[in-house]
Motif scaffolding. Sequence first.
Motif, PDB file in Angstrom:
ATOM      1  N   ILE A 149       4.916   8.742 -10.850  1.00 50.63           N
ATOM      2  CA  ILE A 149       3.459   8.771 -10.598  1.00 50.63           C
ATOM      3  C   ILE A 149       2.724   9.175 -11.885  1.00 50.63           C
ATOM      4  O   ILE A 149       1.676   8.620 -12.219  1.00 50.63           O
ATOM      5  CB  ILE A 149       3.112   9.762  -9.463  1.00 50.63           C
ATOM      6  CG1 ILE A 149       3.809   9.357  -8.165  1.00 50.63           C
ATOM      7  CG2 ILE A 149       1.595   9.813  -9.235  1.00 50.63           C
ATOM      8  CD1 ILE A 149       3.718  10.404  -7.060  1.00 50.63           C
ATOM      9  N   HIS A 159      -1.045   4.415  -7.665  1.00 50.32           N
ATOM     10  CA  HIS A 159       0.006   3.749  -6.885  1.00 50.32           C
ATOM     11  C   HIS A 159      -0.579   3.207  -5.587  1.00 50.32           C
ATOM     12  O   HIS A 159      -0.424   2.045  -5.256  1.00 50.32           O
ATOM     13  CB  HIS A 159       1.154   4.737  -6.609  1.00 50.32           C
ATOM     14  CG  HIS A 159       2.327   4.104  -5.923  1.00 50.32           C
ATOM     15  ND1 HIS A 159       2.264   3.662  -4.619  1.00 50.32           N
ATOM     16  CD2 HIS A 159       3.578   3.807  -6.354  1.00 50.32           C
ATOM     17  CE1 HIS A 159       3.430   3.140  -4.286  1.00 50.32           C
ATOM     18  NE2 HIS A 159       4.248   3.208  -5.318  1.00 50.32           N
ATOM     19  N   ILE A 162       2.084   5.663  -1.674  1.00 51.95           N
ATOM     20  CA  ILE A 162       3.249   6.546  -1.827  1.00 51.95           C
ATOM     21  C   ILE A 162       3.726   7.033  -0.474  1.00 51.95           C
ATOM     22  O   ILE A 162       2.965   7.625   0.306  1.00 51.95           O
ATOM     23  CB  ILE A 162       2.903   7.734  -2.752  1.00 51.95           C
ATOM     24  CG1 ILE A 162       2.704   7.207  -4.163  1.00 51.95           C
ATOM     25  CG2 ILE A 162       4.013   8.795  -2.747  1.00 51.95           C
ATOM     26  CD1 ILE A 162       2.083   8.187  -5.093  1.00 51.95           C
ATOM     27  N   ASP A 224      -3.218   9.635  -4.634  1.00 53.96           N
ATOM     28  CA  ASP A 224      -1.751   9.644  -4.759  1.00 53.96           C
ATOM     29  C   ASP A 224      -1.196  11.056  -4.602  1.00 53.96           C
ATOM     30  O   ASP A 224      -0.121  11.241  -4.022  1.00 53.96           O
ATOM     31  CB  ASP A 224      -1.331   9.114  -6.141  1.00 53.96           C
ATOM     32  CG  ASP A 224      -1.394   7.601  -6.234  1.00 53.96           C
ATOM     33  OD1 ASP A 224      -1.454   6.938  -5.184  1.00 53.96           O
ATOM     34  OD2 ASP A 224      -1.368   7.076  -7.364  1.00 53.96           O
TER      35      ASP A 224
END
Length: 349
Positions: A149, A159, A162, A224
């Motif tokens: 990440i 991302h 996740i 994220d």
Amino acid sequence: MFAYLSQFFRYCGSSSSFAAGHTAVTKFEFQELAVATKNFAPESLLGEGEYGSTFEGCLKSSEQVVAVKQVNKEMIIGVYRSTFLKIHIRSLLHHPNIVDMTGYCIDGNQMYFVHDFMPLGSLTGYLHDKKPLDWNTRMKIAAGAAKGIKYLHDESVIHGNIKPSNILLCEGYHPKLSDILGFKERIPEPDECNQARWQLMIIRQSYRHAPEFYFNLKLTQSFDIYSFGLVLLELISGCMADIKPSLIEWVKCKLVGGEEFTAVADPLLKGHYPEQGLYQTLSLAAECLQIKDVTRPRIGSVVNVLSNLASEIYDPNAIQIDRAGTLTIGKIEKERLTEQWQHIRCFSH
Ligand SMILES: Nc1ncnc2c1ncn2[C@@H]1O[C@H](COP(=O)(O)OP(=O)(O)OP(=O)(O)O)[C@@H](O)[C@H]1O
């Protein structure tokens, strides 16, 4: 990274390779992928997710074993406005904790993403139905995923998806992130069509979304961090995030309701974990799950904490002494953890 974009859009031939930076992404013909996956046979199916189905295959030309993800093109366009943008962003991402994209294929309304095959599958299997992982392996996976990440955030990429099924494992339980949605920071434009798609995503996976996304579709790197906080809870408790009422509420209930913090440890660990490590992971998860996005930690400090925890190899036979030289977690530390968790709330519906 986006300097390559115009170069990419100029690429439109049917030859097989497009060089992006230091690697090549292959544009596959549908027939090649059909042969590789035995016509997308049920026995090749690795799993089905929110965005499509993934099949195991073996490329005839190179004998490389790959995972082929089939996605509806509409879905990609709904999120990225352009299939090429998605391919382009993805093709430039390379890191030891990111699954490499080998290539892609566009066939009618379907898109196929071809990735390196990860022999140990996803973290989901190990948390919920296969043989349980020991504490050291869990910390190794958490630290490695956090490094993946960090790489994305350093590249200004979010991302966006996740969860344990997108943390894949290769030999030695080395983790690699997959299914990178690859957003830039933004609040999606609220045109009707987009709004409907985003709302569908929210309904499907609301328990994984940070509150700010749930309320106003705000998408930043903190999004994220929130999702990763949930993965940390799943790693240490062995419970699914979507248990009812919710994993967050379950953990909060134990910690605030007066139970020992060790009550949230996965019973399959059979007590083989360092109390100090469990304490620190629960504290870190609370920081990641803060309601206000700006108060969540940056990924760099998450990596630091988890790298330290992963480097402190737990030996079930040794007496566990923490850095301060104490054997167990003291009353003040326990109260601090309870206080931290008091402010955590779950926004799923
Ligand atoms: N590169 C890969 N190597 C090995 N197995 C994979 C690979 N990619 C996916 N899988 C397997 O296929 C399963 C389904 O993956 P898929 O990406 O289709 O859905 P998902 O991750 O559950 O959900 P989403 O579509 O929201 O990402 C994963 O849980 C994993 O077990």
